[in-house]
Write a protein that holds these residues in place. Structure first.
Motif, PDB file in Angstrom:
ATOM      1  N   ASP A   1      35.502  59.976  60.837  1.00 11.19           N
ATOM      2  CA  ASP A   1      34.435  60.390  59.925  1.00 11.19           C
ATOM      3  C   ASP A   1      34.004  61.828  60.201  1.00 11.19           C
ATOM      4  OD1 ASP A   1      32.981  60.058  62.209  1.00 11.19           O
ATOM      5  OD2 ASP A   1      31.684  58.471  61.450  1.00 11.19           O
TER       6      ASP A   1
ATOM      7  N   ASP B   1      35.536  48.446  62.016  1.00  7.72           N
ATOM      8  CA  ASP B   1      34.191  49.022  62.154  1.00  7.72           C
ATOM      9  C   ASP B   1      33.686  48.910  63.589  1.00  7.72           C
ATOM     10  OD1 ASP B   1      33.968  49.850  59.556  1.00  7.72           O
ATOM     11  OD2 ASP B   1      32.793  48.119  58.877  1.00  7.72           O
TER      12      ASP B   1
ATOM     13  N   GLU C   1      33.760  67.465  68.846  1.00  7.42           N
ATOM     14  CA  GLU C   1      33.879  68.049  67.519  1.00  7.42           C
ATOM     15  C   GLU C   1      34.263  69.519  67.580  1.00  7.42           C
ATOM     16  OE1 GLU C   1      30.587  66.338  65.231  1.00  7.42           O
ATOM     17  OE2 GLU C   1      31.364  67.419  63.482  1.00  7.42           O
TER      18      GLU C   1
ATOM     19  N   THR D   1      37.371  54.148  48.192  1.00  8.00           N
ATOM     20  CA  THR D   1      36.926  55.232  49.067  1.00  8.00           C
ATOM     21  C   THR D   1      38.116  55.788  49.853  1.00  8.00           C
ATOM     22  OG1 THR D   1      34.776  54.204  49.269  1.00  8.00           O
ATOM     23  CG2 THR D   1      35.318  55.859  50.895  1.00  8.00           C
TER      24      THR D   1
ATOM     25  N   LEU E   1      39.774  59.574  50.058  1.00  9.53           N
ATOM     26  CA  LEU E   1      39.871  60.305  51.327  1.00  9.53           C
ATOM     27  C   LEU E   1      41.301  60.545  51.770  1.00  9.53           C
ATOM     28  CD1 LEU E   1      37.115  58.547  53.491  1.00  9.53           C
ATOM     29  CD2 LEU E   1      36.929  60.592  52.076  1.00  9.53           C
TER      30      LEU E   1
ATOM     31  N   ASP F   1      30.901  71.346  56.507  1.00 11.72           N
ATOM     32  CA  ASP F   1      31.421  70.686  57.697  1.00 11.72           C
ATOM     33  C   ASP F   1      32.715  69.927  57.420  1.00 11.72           C
ATOM     34  OD1 ASP F   1      29.222  71.467  59.317  1.00 11.72           O
ATOM     35  OD2 ASP F   1      28.023  69.925  58.337  1.00 11.72           O
TER      36      ASP F   1
ATOM     37  N   GLN G   1      32.968  67.574  55.196  1.00  8.75           N
ATOM     38  CA  GLN G   1      32.657  66.219  54.724  1.00  8.75           C
ATOM     39  C   GLN G   1      32.869  66.158  53.210  1.00  8.75           C
ATOM     40  OE1 GLN G   1      31.857  63.434  56.301  1.00  8.75           O
ATOM     41  NE2 GLN G   1      31.742  64.327  58.361  1.00  8.75           N
ATOM     42  N   PRO G   2      33.708  65.234  52.751  1.00 10.87           N
ATOM     43  CA  PRO G   2      33.885  65.099  51.298  1.00 10.87           C
ATOM     44  C   PRO G   2      32.629  64.483  50.682  1.00 10.87           C
ATOM     45  CG  PRO G   2      35.137  63.423  52.455  1.00 10.87           C
ATOM     46  CD  PRO G   2      34.497  64.260  53.515  1.00 10.87           C
ATOM     47  N   VAL G   3      32.091  65.124  49.683  1.00 12.10           N
ATOM     48  CA  VAL G   3      30.865  64.594  49.073  1.00 12.10           C
ATOM     49  C   VAL G   3      31.137  63.993  47.694  1.00 12.10           C
ATOM     50  CG1 VAL G   3      29.359  66.125  50.374  1.00 12.10           C
ATOM     51  CG2 VAL G   3      30.220  66.870  48.161  1.00 12.10           C
TER      52      VAL G   3
END
Lengths: 796, 148
Positions: free
Chosen positions: A50, A128, A136, A296, A300, A707, A709-711
């Protein structure tokens, strides 16, 4: 007088025959990958990163492994002991890319571990429960910043994140060095130009969004040492080759099946990590395994399309004569090179010759790694990007010169008598006849009336614009010299006992309607009813060989292979028929297929039924001398060249002055894909292509934050075109057959996507031209248009 | 994304400042808190349960209070993660006197990852405003209790 009974069979080629596959597809009677259920089947779920960029510090799988019903939890590093880096299909240098990340993650969604469990939900819960810690790293998001010294880098050995750099232009390129031998002609052309238009344009990143997400079922049978893989893929034979290689198996030990596939649009050409992982884990846990992508995950991890930034300069004389083109293109290819990633943007420059005489070009391409989902083919694959850049630039030139955009294009068309035409990029356009297509489009659209309507609307204070584009694209992908997988296609035709026909094609359809068009061709060839023909596809144990369906090649290459195999089977059948008619001293070459019979041309009383001859072929008593029993033939067809279909699209856009909302009010497409087997299916392909091309122009865009991150990873935020957004399309065509295959068919799968995007943007720019606007970036968001209106004080 | 806003409290600024940084008050006022512990001076660890749509889940996080300037302002660094993803926020809180009451101004730069990020600012902003609203209501009750 003829004595033949029964109706005369109508010729079907050129007829609007309804798709035979649709009833089962729309009634829930078709088998997709997710419909496959095998005894003892286990389910996979992937733990995915993520974060966009980071080093994996630790992976704690203990909680997941302890869950009841979890069979196996495995990390990327552990999997790498049995699965090596994934193969790619281009000759470009590429960093190692493992199915599951081993030490570092480079985009949100990249898998880091896999769970095998008894059911899908449990597998997901267990995934999960896996805890991953990362160190990072800074995310690389902007491709231009990525190339600057000091940017974080994704891959060792790829300085400044550059994957591919290429250059060509001038009067020629030295193939050894890929450097121009003499580039001065480009500078000279621009120096003598009366006018130069220059524009930076983004052809934005898109998510293909096939209606059916990806999915795979793998079953390794240890006793037989045999692997079967069912996958939602466009090319099961390529899947077989690559899975066999990754598994250390021979192709004789692998069967790949593409059952019904609910759309591909290029994103199901690539063979993905999940497919290799499923095969490897089935062997590891000794059970069949299934993985079905959710929406999703599709956003991605299924390859994205486009994402090319272009710096375009177009030089011309005051009379509109184009003198030269310069294009500097930066392709944001995402985090890795997958099957065709690096090749796709190379098509962009090649196709930027368009339909014009371009005396000189300079083309620079840089492909850049960023912390985003890898890109690969998406409907049009490199050509929509190039034609968008070119057709926007030509439109800007028309505006600059105050010329009619249709007449500017006409002036620069490659003349019909210059085909086959060699482009600056070294392509040979097979055939073309552009002016009649332009004239027909202007006529169908009522171009002059549209201009008058626009002007009248403007006089009322409305914001209305008209747009036009003229594209040429490359289809019928082949020959083998230019397609890394091989550029041929295979087909088999068997005339069964009783006179029915079964044919196979390696052009594995996923919406193209081959079961209908191919049956139409065979029905005419053998003069038998459509219902007597079955077309099989998508299973490597049924279809002996194949390449697959991409690059609008089903008809131009697959159809040609089919008709070649049918020719061989038909010739043999005529030999059997001649033997049956030996009392009439008939030569096979005197025989024709007519209305379910094989008869002497012009003498139907000397004939046998199709079924009688078929039966005789399987019980040939006596066997005609020199013949083998049976009627089953096959053919490989390799085209000598690609095909170059073309077309003209015209649209009208109205923008709401208060909200900036654009509305597409008219869309005309006149396409020339050569000879047409089924106009209904061609219309369907054009409709879908237009919707997707308009989708790019007006709605769709994959967005990442700073960053990485796909929005836009759901249909809440990624806007797909809907029926209510589209006007009734007005379609027509011209016919310029290709000489490179016996059908004269060029291919049409991507046409609509290529012409419509620049056409609609050109119309929007025309609408806002009174506000001083010369370019608008896609998609045509209301906010973007509203701001452009406001920047001019809302006054046109 | 940026989340900002203001809220009017009926209470003196000094009391507000004290309440907003009192671990016991925070533990009871923050929505869904299951655990709230001081792990170092001005640093807290917390477990929160959020029950809203796709961001439903249990989050563990760390809150650090910086740049305390009583009774006017302070900064919060917040880091939290759970199954639906994670958030990092850098928040600045300012209290100004408004008659007998106090106005709280807050401005936070929020970075999200995972499902939270993917669902976009629309949902995240809405959830944040909902939770912040619940928090303020709870603080308001504490103010009333103290005043009573």
């Amino acid at each position: 007088m003829t004595t033949v009974d029964g109706p005369v069979l109508p010729k079907l080629i050129g007829e609007r025959v309804k798709r035979r596959e649709d009833p089962r597809l729309i009634q829930g009677q078709a088998t997709y990958v997710d419909d496959i259920k095998l005894p003892g089947m286990l389910h996979l779920a992937f733990k995915r990163s993520d974060i966009a960029h980071g080093v994996i510090r630790s992976i704690d799988t203990s909680a997941a492994a302890a869950m009841e019903g979890v069979e196996l939890v495995i990390t990327g590093a552990e999997l790498a002991e049995t699965l090596g880096p994934m193969p790619i299909g281009t000759p470009f240098p590429a960093p190692d890319h493992y199915s599951v990340a081993t030490d570092k993650v480079r985009y949100v969604g990249e898998p880091v571990a896999v769970v095998v469990a008894e059911d899908r939900y449990l597998a997901r819960d267990a995934a999960d429960a896996i805890e991953v810690e990362y160190d990072e790293l800074p995310a690389v998001v902007d491709p231009e910043a990525a190339m600057e010294a000091g940017s974080a880098t994704l891959h060792e050995g790829f300085e400044r994140n550059i994957a591919v750099e290429s250059y060509w232009g001038g009067t020629g390129v030295n193939p050894e060095t890929a450097q121009p031998e003499d580039d001065s002609a480009v500078d000279a052309a621009f120096a003598e130009a009366d006018v130069v238009v220059s524009q930076r344009m983004l052809n934005q990143r898109l998510a293909p969004n096939a209606m059916e997400p990806r999915g795979v079922v793998a079953q390794y049978e240890p006793g037989r040492e045999y692997l079967t893989v069912w996958s939602a893929t466009q090319n099961p034979h390529i899947l077989r080759t690559l899975v066999a290689a990754m598994m250390g198996l021979g192709e004789h030990q692998v069967r790949a099946v593409a059952p019904e596939v609910g759309g591909g649009f290029g994103c199901k050409i690539n063979i993905y990590g999940e497919e290799y992982v499923a095969a490897a884990l089935s062997r590891m846990v000794k059970a069949p395994v299934k993985w079905i992508e959710d929406r999703t995950e599709a956003f991605l991890t299924t390859t994205h399309g486009r994402d090319l930034l272009g710096y375009i300069d177009l030089a011309a004389k005051n009379d509109g004569t184009i003198l030269g083109l310069k294009a500097r293109i930066i392709a944001d290819i995402g985090a890795y090179e997958v099957l065709l990633t690096a090749m796709i943007p190379t098509l962009t420059g090649l196709m930027m010759n368009g339909v014009y005489r371009l005396p000189v070009v300079r083309h620079e391409l840089t492909e850049v790694f960023t912390n985003k989902t890898p890109t690969d083919a998406y409907r049009g694959a490199g050509r929509p990007e190039g034609l968008y850049f070119l057709e926007r630039a030509v439109d800007m030139l028309a505006r600059e010169l105050d010329m009619d955009p249709a007449e500017l294009r006409r002036k620069n068309f490659i003349p019909t008598d210059e085909f086959p035409f060699a482009t600056q990029g070294g392509l040979i356009y097979d055939s073309g006849n552009y002016e009649p297509c332009l004239d027909k489009a202007l006529d169908v659209a009522g171009w002059q009336e549209m201009l008058a309507e626009r002007d009248a609307a403007r006089a009322e204070g409305r914001i209305v614009g008209v747009g036009l584009s003229f594209y040429v694209e490359v289809c019928g992908l082949g020959p083998s010299a230019v397609v890394p997988t091989g550029g041929w296609e295979h087909s088999g035709v068997t005339v069964e006992r009783g006179g029915k026909v079964t044919a196979t094609t390696g052009a594995s359809p996923h919406g193209q309607g081959n079961e209908t068009t191919f049956a139409q061709m065979l029905a005419d060839h053998f003069s038998i009813p459509l219902e007597d023909i079955t077309i099989l596809h998508g299973d490597t144990s049924v279809v002996k060989q194949g390449i697959g369906t991409f690059g609008s090649r089903s008809q131009a290459v697959g159809g040609a292979a089919l008709i070649s195999a049918a020719g061989k089977a038909g010739d043999k059948m005529k030999q059997f028929a001649a033997a049956l008619l030996s009392e009439h001293e008939v030569a096979p070459e005197d025989l024709v297929f007519e209305d379910g019979r094989i008869q002497v041309a012009g003498a139907p009383e000397v004939s046998k039924t199709f079924a009688e001859v078929a039966d005789f072929a399987y019980i040939p008593v006596p066997l005609p001398p020199g013949m083998e029993p049976g009627l089953s033939e096959e053919s490989f067809f390799e085209p000598e060249n690609n095909t170059y279909p073309f077309g003209c699209h015209i649209s009208m856009v109205e923008v709401d002055r208060e909200t900036g909302e654009p509305k597409l009010v008219k869309m005309v497409a006149v396409d020339d894909c050569g000879n047409v087997i089924n106009p209904l299916i061609v219309d369907g392909q054009v409709h879908g292509g237009l919707a997707q091309g308009i989708g790019q122009a007006m709605f769709e865009e994959v967005v990442y934050d700073e960053d990485g991150q796909p929005v836009t990873a759901s249909f809440m935020d990624y806007v797909m075109p809907r029926a209510a957004d589209l006007p009734t399309f007005e379609l027509d065509n011209t016919v310029t057959p290709t000489p490179v295959n016996p059908l004269g068919a060029k291919g049409v799968g991507e046409a609509g996507t290529i012409g419509s995007t620049p056409c609609v943007v050109n119309a929007a720019v025309d609408a806002l031209a009174p506000f001083g606007v010369t370019h608008i970036e896609m998609p045509l968001r209301p906010e973007r248009l509203w701001r452009l209106i406001q920047e001019n004080g809302g006054q046109s | 994304m940026e989340i900002k806003g203001e809220y009017e409290f009926q209470g003196p600024r000094a009391l507000l400042y004290e309440l907003l940084l009192d671990p016991d008050v925070l533990a009871s006022a923050l929505p869904g808190v299951e655990r709230f512990e001081e792990v170092a001076p001005d640093a807290y660890e917390s477990t929160m349960r959020v029950g809203i749509a796709s961001v439903r889940g249990t989050y563990t996080g760390r809150v650090t209070v910086l740049e305390q300037n009583p009774p006017e302002s302070y900064r919060l660094q917040i880091e939290g993660s759970g199954k639906p993803g994670g958030v990092k926020a850098d928040a600045f809180v300012e209290l100004t006197e408004a008659g007998t009451g106090t106005t709280m101004h807050y401005r936070a730069e929020v970075k999200a990852r995972g499902t939270i990020a993917r669902l976009g600012g629309r949902l995240l902003g809405g959830v944040a405003r909902l939770l912040i609203g619940q928090f303020f209501k709870a603080i308001e009750r504490q103010v009333d209790d103290r005043a009573a």
